[in-house]
Design an enzyme around this catalytic site. Structure first.
Site, mmCIF file in Angstrom:
data_model
loop_
_atom_site.group_PDB
_atom_site.id
_atom_site.type_symbol
_atom_site.label_atom_id
_atom_site.label_comp_id
_atom_site.label_asym_id
_atom_site.label_seq_id
_atom_site.Cartn_x
_atom_site.Cartn_y
_atom_site.Cartn_z
ATOM 1 N N GLY A 26 111.448 31.046 135.885
ATOM 2 C CA GLY A 26 111.260 29.924 134.964
ATOM 3 C C GLY A 26 110.049 29.082 135.314
ATOM 4 N N SER A 27 109.081 28.930 134.410
ATOM 5 C CA SER A 27 107.849 28.256 134.759
ATOM 6 C C SER A 27 106.965 28.081 133.527
ATOM 7 C CB SER A 27 107.125 29.067 135.833
ATOM 8 O OG SER A 27 107.151 30.443 135.496
#
Length: 230
Positions: free
Chosen positions: A187-188
């Site tokens: 997640g980013s």
């Protein structure tokens, strides 16, 4: 269409140890209580899916700036690019692509050129979809200069869950458009700083595909795109 190619997507080598760890945990859980094995197996399959590295069709036009990540265009604004990019003090367009935990997390070069700088900043892990993540989160910035001398900036930003930014390149390396340069675990977000005066051709909320979706056109030519499988 070959269904095997859809289901059995190649996995990036970075994911092998994580899949092995999750698989081992699934076996241990299964020894404790059988239903837990199936839960662990589901998480293992998700981990494999997270580290997938599918083939992409990269537009073969040197003027196109491509999305470096799979995800949703979460931000389009004008800001001063980070000083290490050497893009000047005038505001330029920044396009942010947010990756959730179900997106492919392999990052690809927005255009062909030479990597001039790579700058890592330690930081926090607030939600990567927030604007302040560009300044406060752990991040890794690359400046890429084209053969024509045009520079763009790309920043890998860790998110709320992500704790590890990986970059496969070094300053001075040449890179082709759409080729892999790194990934971020779990997640980013990626920010792309366009050259001064260049406007985006995508919209806020649009879904982007790394190495395929066009973010901007440096010359706005009226030509047909030709793709190459890599």
């Amino acid at each position: 269409m070959n269904m095997l190619k859809i289901v059995a997507v190649p996995m990036h080598p970075e994911g092998r140890k994580f899949v092995a760890i999750f698989a081992g945990i699934a076996v241990v859980l299964g020894l404790i209580w059988t239903p837990l094995f199936w839960l662990g197996l589901g998480v293992t399959v998700w981990c494999y899916y997270f580290f997938r590295d599918p083939v992409r069709v990269v537009p073969q036009d040197a003027n196109l700036v491509l999305s470096p990540a799979d995800g949703v265009v979460s931000l389009i604004d004008e800001v001063v690019a980070p000083a290490e990019f050497g893009m000047g003090d005038a505001p330029v367009v920044r396009v942010s692509v947010f990756m959730n935990v179900f997106n492919c997390h392999v990052n690809r070069a927005p255009l062909a050129g030479t990597i001039r700088t790579i700058t890592y900043h330690a930081g926090k892990f607030v939600n990567a979809s927030l604007d302040k993540a560009s300044e406060h989160n752990e991040r890794n910035g690359l400046s890429i200069e084209t053969p024509e001398g045009v520079t763009i900036g790309v920043v890998q930003i860790a998110g709320l869950v992500a704790r590890r930014i990986v970059c496969f390149k070094e300053p001075g390396d040449a890179i082709a458009a759409g080729h892999r340069f790194g990934l971020i675990r779990f997640g980013s977000r990626l920010d792309v700083y366009l050259p001064l005066g260049v406007k985006p051709v995508i919209c806020l909320g649009q879904t982007a595909v790394a190495g395929e979706t066009v973010l901007a056109d440096l010359s706005a030519p009226d030509t047909k795109l030709i793709g190459e499988f890599i």
